[in-house]
Motif scaffolding. Structure first.
Motif, PDB file in Angstrom:
ATOM      1  N   SER A  53      -3.041   5.990  -2.808  1.00 41.48           N
ATOM      2  CA  SER A  53      -2.748   4.681  -3.396  1.00 41.48           C
ATOM      3  C   SER A  53      -1.603   4.769  -4.395  1.00 41.48           C
ATOM      4  CB  SER A  53      -3.994   4.114  -4.084  1.00 41.48           C
ATOM      5  OG  SER A  53      -5.012   3.860  -3.148  1.00 41.48           O
ATOM      6  N   LEU A  54      -1.516   5.892  -5.098  1.00 44.53           N
ATOM      7  CA  LEU A  54      -0.438   6.064  -6.076  1.00 44.53           C
ATOM      8  C   LEU A  54       0.932   6.046  -5.407  1.00 44.53           C
ATOM      9  CD1 LEU A  54      -1.736   8.807  -8.548  1.00 44.53           C
ATOM     10  CD2 LEU A  54      -1.424   6.378  -8.998  1.00 44.53           C
ATOM     11  N   ILE A  55       1.044   6.698  -4.247  1.00 49.16           N
ATOM     12  CA  ILE A  55       2.380   6.789  -3.637  1.00 49.16           C
ATOM     13  C   ILE A  55       2.729   5.557  -2.804  1.00 49.16           C
ATOM     14  CG2 ILE A  55       2.499   9.304  -3.665  1.00 49.16           C
ATOM     15  CD1 ILE A  55       1.795   9.327  -0.720  1.00 49.16           C
ATOM     16  N   ILE A  56       1.816   4.594  -2.730  1.00 48.00           N
ATOM     17  CA  ILE A  56       2.196   3.329  -2.091  1.00 48.00           C
ATOM     18  C   ILE A  56       2.207   2.181  -3.101  1.00 48.00           C
ATOM     19  CG2 ILE A  56       1.489   3.996   0.223  1.00 48.00           C
ATOM     20  CD1 ILE A  56      -1.052   2.325  -0.152  1.00 48.00           C
ATOM     21  N   GLY A  57       2.276   2.553  -4.387  1.00 50.73           N
ATOM     22  CA  GLY A  57       2.585   1.543  -5.389  1.00 50.73           C
ATOM     23  C   GLY A  57       1.455   1.012  -6.236  1.00 50.73           C
ATOM     24  N   LYS A  58       0.250   1.595  -6.150  1.00 56.22           N
ATOM     25  CA  LYS A  58      -0.839   1.112  -6.999  1.00 56.22           C
ATOM     26  C   LYS A  58      -0.637   1.601  -8.434  1.00 56.22           C
ATOM     27  CE  LYS A  58      -2.799  -0.670  -3.406  1.00 56.22           C
ATOM     28  NZ  LYS A  58      -2.699  -2.116  -3.157  1.00 56.22           N
ATOM     29  N   ARG A  59      -1.241   0.917  -9.372  1.00 50.53           N
ATOM     30  CA  ARG A  59      -1.062   1.273 -10.779  1.00 50.53           C
ATOM     31  C   ARG A  59      -1.784   2.579 -11.110  1.00 50.53           C
ATOM     32  NH1 ARG A  59       1.890  -1.624 -13.687  1.00 50.53           N
ATOM     33  NH2 ARG A  59       2.377  -3.773 -13.182  1.00 50.53           N
ATOM     34  N   ALA A  60      -1.177   3.342 -12.006  1.00 49.40           N
ATOM     35  CA  ALA A  60      -1.724   4.646 -12.371  1.00 49.40           C
ATOM     36  C   ALA A  60      -2.714   4.509 -13.524  1.00 49.40           C
ATOM     37  CB  ALA A  60      -0.593   5.581 -12.775  1.00 49.40           C
ATOM     38  N   ASP A  61      -3.670   5.437 -13.553  1.00 47.52           N
ATOM     39  CA  ASP A  61      -4.667   5.475 -14.629  1.00 47.52           C
ATOM     40  C   ASP A  61      -4.587   6.846 -15.295  1.00 47.52           C
ATOM     41  OD1 ASP A  61      -6.798   5.394 -16.311  1.00 47.52           O
ATOM     42  OD2 ASP A  61      -8.309   4.960 -14.777  1.00 47.52           O
ATOM     43  N   ILE A  62      -4.255   6.887 -16.560  1.00 50.20           N
ATOM     44  CA  ILE A  62      -4.088   8.143 -17.271  1.00 50.20           C
ATOM     45  C   ILE A  62      -5.371   8.973 -17.255  1.00 50.20           C
ATOM     46  CG2 ILE A  62      -4.639   7.060 -19.477  1.00 50.20           C
ATOM     47  CD1 ILE A  62      -2.222  10.019 -18.881  1.00 50.20           C
ATOM     48  N   THR A  63      -6.522   8.291 -17.141  1.00 50.60           N
ATOM     49  CA  THR A  63      -7.793   9.025 -17.131  1.00 50.60           C
ATOM     50  C   THR A  63      -7.979   9.820 -15.838  1.00 50.60           C
ATOM     51  OG1 THR A  63      -8.997   7.134 -16.206  1.00 50.60           O
ATOM     52  CG2 THR A  63      -8.875   7.290 -18.606  1.00 50.60           C
ATOM     53  N   ALA A  64      -7.156   9.538 -14.822  1.00 51.53           N
ATOM     54  CA  ALA A  64      -7.267  10.270 -13.557  1.00 51.53           C
ATOM     55  C   ALA A  64      -6.560  11.627 -13.615  1.00 51.53           C
ATOM     56  CB  ALA A  64      -6.696   9.431 -12.413  1.00 51.53           C
ATOM     57  N   LEU A 126       8.245   0.207  -4.718  1.00 48.93           N
ATOM     58  CA  LEU A 126       7.412   1.221  -4.068  1.00 48.93           C
ATOM     59  C   LEU A 126       6.305   0.563  -3.257  1.00 48.93           C
ATOM     60  CD1 LEU A 126       6.860   4.224  -3.700  1.00 48.93           C
ATOM     61  CD2 LEU A 126       5.405   4.130  -5.718  1.00 48.93           C
ATOM     62  N   SER A 127       5.728  -0.489  -3.798  1.00 48.72           N
ATOM     63  CA  SER A 127       4.660  -1.197  -3.094  1.00 48.72           C
ATOM     64  C   SER A 127       5.177  -1.851  -1.821  1.00 48.72           C
ATOM     65  CB  SER A 127       4.046  -2.257  -4.021  1.00 48.72           C
ATOM     66  OG  SER A 127       3.016  -2.946  -3.364  1.00 48.72           O
ATOM     67  N   LEU A 128       6.380  -2.440  -1.897  1.00 49.97           N
ATOM     68  CA  LEU A 128       6.972  -3.061  -0.708  1.00 49.97           C
ATOM     69  C   LEU A 128       7.195  -2.040   0.397  1.00 49.97           C
ATOM     70  CD1 LEU A 128       9.597  -5.452  -2.351  1.00 49.97           C
ATOM     71  CD2 LEU A 128       7.532  -6.114  -1.112  1.00 49.97           C
ATOM     72  N   LEU A 129       7.656  -0.845   0.004  1.00 50.80           N
ATOM     73  CA  LEU A 129       7.866   0.212   0.986  1.00 50.80           C
ATOM     74  C   LEU A 129       6.534   0.767   1.471  1.00 50.80           C
ATOM     75  CD1 LEU A 129       9.695   2.161   2.545  1.00 50.80           C
ATOM     76  CD2 LEU A 129       9.768   3.608   0.498  1.00 50.80           C
ATOM     77  N   GLY A 130       5.631   1.040   0.545  1.00 51.37           N
ATOM     78  CA  GLY A 130       4.347   1.637   0.896  1.00 51.37           C
ATOM     79  C   GLY A 130       3.546   0.798   1.865  1.00 51.37           C
ATOM     80  N   ASN A 131       3.621  -0.536   1.714  1.00 46.84           N
ATOM     81  CA  ASN A 131       2.874  -1.422   2.605  1.00 46.84           C
ATOM     82  C   ASN A 131       3.393  -1.366   4.038  1.00 46.84           C
ATOM     83  OD1 ASN A 131       1.122  -2.337   0.640  1.00 46.84           O
ATOM     84  ND2 ASN A 131       2.418  -4.068   0.068  1.00 46.84           N
ATOM     85  N   GLN A 132       4.617  -0.869   4.205  1.00 44.61           N
ATOM     86  CA  GLN A 132       5.167  -0.729   5.557  1.00 44.61           C
ATOM     87  C   GLN A 132       4.899   0.657   6.143  1.00 44.61           C
ATOM     88  OE1 GLN A 132       9.164  -2.739   6.095  1.00 44.61           O
ATOM     89  NE2 GLN A 132       9.081  -2.767   3.863  1.00 44.61           N
ATOM     90  N   LEU A 133       4.335   1.552   5.344  1.00 40.36           N
ATOM     91  CA  LEU A 133       4.085   2.917   5.807  1.00 40.36           C
ATOM     92  C   LEU A 133       2.610   3.206   6.038  1.00 40.36           C
ATOM     93  CD1 LEU A 133       6.529   4.838   3.426  1.00 40.36           C
ATOM     94  CD2 LEU A 133       6.926   4.176   5.802  1.00 40.36           C
ATOM     95  N   ILE A 134       1.757   2.651   5.204  1.00 35.88           N
ATOM     96  CA  ILE A 134       0.321   2.968   5.286  1.00 35.88           C
ATOM     97  C   ILE A 134      -0.504   1.697   5.110  1.00 35.88           C
ATOM     98  CG2 ILE A 134      -1.601   4.171   4.166  1.00 35.88           C
ATOM     99  CD1 ILE A 134       0.242   6.365   3.356  1.00 35.88           C
TER     100      ILE A 134
END
Length: 560
Positions: A53-64, A126-134
């Motif tokens: 999810s991170l590499i297709i544009g979802k927001r990051a969580d520092i706790t992860a 990134l989200s626009l691209l990621g949605n076309q890949l996965i």
């Protein structure tokens, strides 16, 4: 068996995860067919989805981040050469590479960064691209079946009218903008009408005054002259007397000096220069004398003119005080502004009619496209229902019947003019109900798989990931669901996280997620299983950790 049409190959080939959740450092090579991911509950299968999810544009969580003193890095390598993404890369100022690398970093400070082929990008890009890949199908997505937007997305993918959808949204935006403009104009005209009489009075008052640039300065100068006639005449007369007085006047004396110097000019250049200077001065003073005489002759006491000039000045001063302005230029600007308001009120009907005509034209354009969308959807629905019922019959719902209602409405919506509703009769002789109310959890999973298998083909998704879509099913139904996913994987990359051995046995590649604890530190690892270890994994899924001989035999049978 449903036949999947051939589409171009596009896939995620490598995935690297460092310092994310329970993962310290994992690198995976993924195949372009059917990949299975299994593991015990809590082993960390969902971590993989979080990383993706991170590499297709979802927001990051520092706790992860696993170790907060180091940065977290997730990187994926995608083969994109056949997916016609060159225009996207050009539009977004990205370097196009057939083997595109997407990297996401979470720094110890909590800041998140994203890169496409080493070029920094925003999350939106990134989200626009990621949605076309996965396309990631998570467990909660079964609930999307009942959502109108999702239902339209499916039918629109089959109808293949993406360009019409884009055009409709553009036309709808123009139409709504004009409607908003009309409402604003009506409100403005209501206010203008209420103030019309007062504005007209003010405009008339300003028009009665001869407003033009410089008039105030001219009037003030004229007033000063008329108000001081006696003093001006007295001083002009005295000046004229001193200039023109016979024998002793300035001009008479200067003429005598000139005559004297004229007799010397031939003696040297110096005398000649003096003579010429006096001559020049004499000419200048003669001109001054004539101007003084002219002004004196014009100078008359005119009380009426003085009164008129004073009246005009007072009008200007009063208007400036009234409107709290400082100059005639300010009054001119105010007059122009008020004239526009008055004109707006006087031409209100014409302006309203013109805008209403534009709205009607924009509405017709949007409506024409909306009607085309409706016809395309209505034409495609029977084909979709036929495909859906065929797939559902394969996966244990032979009596399920789907009905899709689509009706044109009077008002526009984001999809056109249509209202759509999916209805399901899950059992023979059952009544049609809204799909989310008619199906159980297991049935929703199967329906979602059927929809996804069709949508993935028509939507041409390069990689599809199913996260425990088999929830609520087992046995023969699970095996048939595995067959559906296996069939899809013949033409696209399919990754399935599953807890069912019947589905796990269908995979061409099998990854196991497991946890281990060393020195009181728990880490999630992922390994690719060879043939022997795969038998053991599926046997464990069948019969538990003891792995009985019957479970092993059953596992071998499933794999074969």
């Amino acid at each position: 068996m449903y036949i999947y049409p051939k589409i171009e190959e596009n896939l995620l080939t490598n995935l690297s995860i460092k310092n994310f959740a329970l993962i310290e450092d994992v690198s995976l090579q993924l195949q372009n067919d059917f990949t299975i991911i299994t593991g015990e509950t809590g082993a960390g299968k969902s971590i993989l989805l979080g990383a993706l999810s991170l590499i297709i544009g979802k927001r990051a969580d520092i706790t992860a981040v696993r170790n907060p003193e180091k940065k977290c890095v997730v990187e994926g390598l995608f083969k994109v050469s056949a997916y016609q993404l060159e225009a996207f890369f050009t539009k977004n100022d990205l370097d196009y590479e057939p083997d595109t690398i997407i990297r996401r970093e979470i720094l110890p400070s909590g800041k998140s960064r994203a890169f496409v082929n080493d070029t920094p990008v925003t999350l939106q890009k990134l989200s626009l691209l990621g949605n076309q890949l996965i396309d990631i199908h998570s467990q909660h997505e079964t609930l999307s079946l009942g959502e109108v937007n999702y239902q339209f997305k499916v039918i629109d993918a089959l109808a293949n009218h993406k360009d019409n959808l884009i055009q409709f949204k553009e036309k709808l935006s123009v139409y709504k903008s004009l409607v908003h403009e009309l409402e604003a104009l009506k409100e403005s005209q209501r206010e203008a009408k209420a103030a019309y009489d007062y504005n007209l009075f003010l405009v008339t008052e300003l028009r009665e005054v001869d407003l033009k640039p410089g008039i105030q300065e001219d009037l003030e100068e004229k007033f000063k002259t008329l108000n001081n006639v006696e003093e001006l005449k007295e001083n002009l007369s005295a000046s004229s007397f001193h200039l023109e007085q016979e024998e002793v006047g300035v001009l008479a004396v200067l003429r005598e000096v000139k005559n004297n110097l004229s007799r010397l000019e031939n003696f040297s250049e110096s005398y000649k220069e003096l003579y010429e200077r006096v001559q020049s001065s004499l000419l200048e003073l003669e001109d001054v004398s004539e101007e003084v005489a002219r002004l004196e002759s014009k100078m008359e006491d005119d009380p009426e003119e003085l009164s008129l000039v004073n009246e005009k000045l007072q009008q200007l001063y009063n208007l400036q005080r009234k409107h709290d302005l400082e100059s005639v230029e300010d009054l001119l600007a105010l007059r122009n502004e008020l004239e526009e308001k008055v004109s707006s009120s006087e031409n209100a009907e014409e302006e309203l009619k013109d805008l209403e005509n534009k709205i009607e034209a924009a509405k017709k354009e949007a409506l024409a496209i909306a009607q085309a969308l409706y016809k395309a959807r209505k034409k495609e629905i029977p084909n979709f229902i036929k495909m859906m019922e065929a797939i559902l019959a394969q996966i244990g719902m032979p009596d399920a019947k789907l009905n899709i209602e689509i009706l044109p409405q009077q008002e526009f919506n984001v999809h056109g003019i249509d209202k759509m509703n999916w209805l399901l009769a899950a059992n023979k002789g059952g009544n049609f109900k809204e799909i989310k109310k008619a199906a159980s959890g297991g049935e929703l999973s199967r329906i979602t798989l059927a929809v996804k298998s069709i949508l993935a083909v028509y939507g041409k998704l390069p990689t599809i990931i199913f996260d425990e879509i088999d929830t609520g099913v087992s046995g023969d139904v699970a095996q048939k669901m595995g067959d559906i996913m296996l069939g899809m994987s013949a033409e696209m990359q399919v990754i399935a996280i599953t807890h069912l051995p019947q589905i796990a046995a269908k995979g061409k590649q099998h990854l196991k997620v497991y946890k281990e604890t060393q020195k009181n530190i728990t880490t999630t690892n992922i390994e690719q299983l060879d043939a022997e270890r795969r038998i053991m994994e599926i046997a464990e899924m069948l019969g538990g950790k003891e792995k009985s001989s019957s479970a092993i035999a059953h596992a071998k049978q499933l794999l074969n």
